[in-house]
Design a protein around this motif. Structure first.
Motif, PDB file in Angstrom:
ATOM      1  N   GLN A   5      -7.697   2.908  11.409  1.00  0.00           N
ATOM      2  CA  GLN A   5      -6.684   2.172  10.611  1.00  0.00           C
ATOM      3  C   GLN A   5      -6.611   0.769  11.120  1.00  0.00           C
ATOM      4  O   GLN A   5      -6.230  -0.145  10.615  1.00  0.00           O
ATOM      5  CB  GLN A   5      -5.365   2.928  11.040  1.00  0.00           C
ATOM      6  CG  GLN A   5      -5.381   4.286  10.659  1.00  0.00           C
ATOM      7  CD  GLN A   5      -5.071   4.645   9.372  1.00  0.00           C
ATOM      8  OE1 GLN A   5      -4.473   3.916   8.672  1.00  0.00           O
ATOM      9  NE2 GLN A   5      -6.044   5.393   8.765  1.00  0.00           N
TER      10      GLN A   5
ATOM     11  N   SER B  62       1.637   4.539   2.123  1.00  0.00           N
ATOM     12  CA  SER B  62       1.248   5.252   3.537  1.00  0.00           C
ATOM     13  C   SER B  62       1.980   6.536   3.797  1.00  0.00           C
ATOM     14  O   SER B  62       2.712   6.980   2.744  1.00  0.00           O
ATOM     15  CB  SER B  62       1.861   4.292   4.523  1.00  0.00           C
ATOM     16  OG  SER B  62       1.073   2.889   4.267  1.00  0.00           O
TER      17      SER B  62
ATOM     18  N   THR C 265       0.759  -1.251  -0.157  1.00  0.00           N
ATOM     19  CA  THR C 265      -0.114   0.012  -0.170  1.00  0.00           C
ATOM     20  C   THR C 265       0.787   1.082   0.020  1.00  0.00           C
ATOM     21  O   THR C 265       2.072   1.337   0.319  1.00  0.00           O
ATOM     22  CB  THR C 265      -0.892  -0.073   1.209  1.00  0.00           C
ATOM     23  OG1 THR C 265      -0.038   0.173   2.372  1.00  0.00           O
ATOM     24  CG2 THR C 265      -1.740  -1.121   1.393  1.00  0.00           C
TER      25      THR C 265
ATOM     26  N   ASN D 159       2.850   9.721   6.352  1.00  0.00           N
ATOM     27  CA  ASN D 159       3.360  10.007   7.634  1.00  0.00           C
ATOM     28  C   ASN D 159       2.046  11.034   8.378  1.00  0.00           C
ATOM     29  O   ASN D 159       1.833  12.078   7.666  1.00  0.00           O
ATOM     30  CB  ASN D 159       4.579  10.921   7.792  1.00  0.00           C
ATOM     31  CG  ASN D 159       5.018  11.399   9.242  1.00  0.00           C
ATOM     32  OD1 ASN D 159       4.262  11.377  10.161  1.00  0.00           O
ATOM     33  ND2 ASN D 159       6.223  11.727   9.280  1.00  0.00           N
TER      34      ASN D 159
ATOM     35  N   TRP E  17       3.274   5.375   9.916  1.00  0.00           N
ATOM     36  CA  TRP E  17       2.581   5.505   8.861  1.00  0.00           C
ATOM     37  C   TRP E  17       1.420   5.213   8.816  1.00  0.00           C
ATOM     38  O   TRP E  17       1.039   4.378   9.642  1.00  0.00           O
ATOM     39  CB  TRP E  17       3.536   4.562   7.801  1.00  0.00           C
ATOM     40  CG  TRP E  17       4.899   5.050   7.505  1.00  0.00           C
ATOM     41  CD1 TRP E  17       5.942   4.729   8.375  1.00  0.00           C
ATOM     42  CD2 TRP E  17       5.367   6.173   6.745  1.00  0.00           C
ATOM     43  NE1 TRP E  17       7.243   5.216   7.813  1.00  0.00           N
ATOM     44  CE2 TRP E  17       6.778   6.345   7.016  1.00  0.00           C
ATOM     45  CE3 TRP E  17       4.679   7.073   5.804  1.00  0.00           C
ATOM     46  CZ2 TRP E  17       7.617   7.113   6.282  1.00  0.00           C
ATOM     47  CZ3 TRP E  17       5.495   8.071   5.447  1.00  0.00           C
ATOM     48  CH2 TRP E  17       6.924   8.249   5.586  1.00  0.00           C
ATOM     49  N   VAL E  18       0.569   5.567   8.178  1.00  0.00           N
ATOM     50  CA  VAL E  18      -1.177   5.485   7.899  1.00  0.00           C
ATOM     51  C   VAL E  18      -1.613   5.258   6.702  1.00  0.00           C
ATOM     52  O   VAL E  18      -0.710   5.974   5.912  1.00  0.00           O
ATOM     53  CB  VAL E  18      -1.745   6.073   9.028  1.00  0.00           C
ATOM     54  CG1 VAL E  18      -1.389   6.110  10.556  1.00  0.00           C
ATOM     55  CG2 VAL E  18      -1.848   7.524   8.484  1.00  0.00           C
ATOM     56  N   GLU E  19      -2.537   4.710   6.513  1.00  0.00           N
ATOM     57  CA  GLU E  19      -3.216   4.940   5.236  1.00  0.00           C
ATOM     58  C   GLU E  19      -4.350   5.949   5.115  1.00  0.00           C
ATOM     59  O   GLU E  19      -4.935   6.352   5.984  1.00  0.00           O
ATOM     60  CB  GLU E  19      -4.184   3.456   4.807  1.00  0.00           C
ATOM     61  CG  GLU E  19      -3.381   2.391   4.854  1.00  0.00           C
ATOM     62  CD  GLU E  19      -4.172   1.020   4.450  1.00  0.00           C
ATOM     63  OE1 GLU E  19      -5.130   1.094   3.886  1.00  0.00           O
ATOM     64  OE2 GLU E  19      -3.214   0.068   4.659  1.00  0.00           O
TER      65      GLU E  19
END
Length: 154
Positions: free
Chosen positions: A97, A60, A58, A62, A149-151
Motif C-alpha cells: 500500500q 478506499s 480514491t 476498511n 482504510w486501504v486501496e
C-alpha cells in the motif's frame, strides 16, 4: 535547469480538500455553493492539486471488514539505507500500500494488504525476500484499527 514552482495552497484549496475528504463524490457544483465560489474554480483547483501530485481521490475500503484478509506494517532494514530505487521496487509489489523512509530502528516501513495468511507468507518469503538489499524484516499484523482504510487492488 528550470525549477518547478512549488504548489501553494490557500484557504479555498484547503476548504475544497476538506469537502472532498468528507465526500469524495461530492459534485464541484455543491462544493462551490458551500464555499461561495464558482464550480469552475473548484474544478480547476482540484485538477491542479491532482496534476501536481498533492491530491488523489480514491475509493478506499476498511481492511478489517473482510474476514480473511491481513493488513500489516513491516519494518525493513537495508544493506544501504535510503535508496529510492529500492523503495520504488518494493512499491511495485502488488500487496504494498505504501513505502515510507523513516528514522529509528528501521530504514523503511511498508504497509501491506493481502487476501490470506498464505498470501502474506508468499509476500514475505518469495516477493520481499527476492529484493537483495533487504537484510531483515519485522512484521506487525493489524488486529484492530480505528479509521483505517486501504486501496483494494483488484
Amino acid at each position: 535547469m528550470v525549477k518547478k514552482k512549488q504548489l501553494t495552497l490557500d484557504e479555498i484549496d484547503h476548504k475544497i480538500i476538506q469537502e472532498l475528504q468528507e465526500n469524495g463524490r461530492e459534485s464541484y457544483k455543491n462544493i462551490a455553493r458551500k464555499l461561495n465560489v464558482s464550480d469552475g474554480t473548484v474544478r480547476l483547483r482540484t485538477e491542479r492539486m491532482i496534476r501536481e501530485g498533492y491530491l488523489r481521490i480514491t475509493a478506499s475500503v476498511n481492511p478489517l471488514f473482510f474476514e480473511n484478509t491481513l493488513t500489516a506494517m513491516i519494518g525493513i532494514n537495508l544493506r544501504n539505507p535510503a535508496h529510492r530505487e529500492i523503495m520504488e521496487e518494493i512499491g511495485k509489489l502488488p500487496a504494498v500500500q505504501s513505502v515510507i523512509n523513516v528514522t529509528g530502528r528501521y530504514d523503511l516501513i511498508i504497509e501491506v494488504f493481502v487476501q490470506s495468511r498464505r498470501d502474506m507468507h508468499r509476500f514475505l518469503v518469495e516477493e520481499l525476500a527476492n529484493i537483495t538489499d533487504i537484510t531483515s524484516t519485522e512484521s506487525f499484523i493489524y488486529l484492530e484499527a480505528i479509521d483505517k482504510w486501504v486501496e483494494l487492488k483488484v
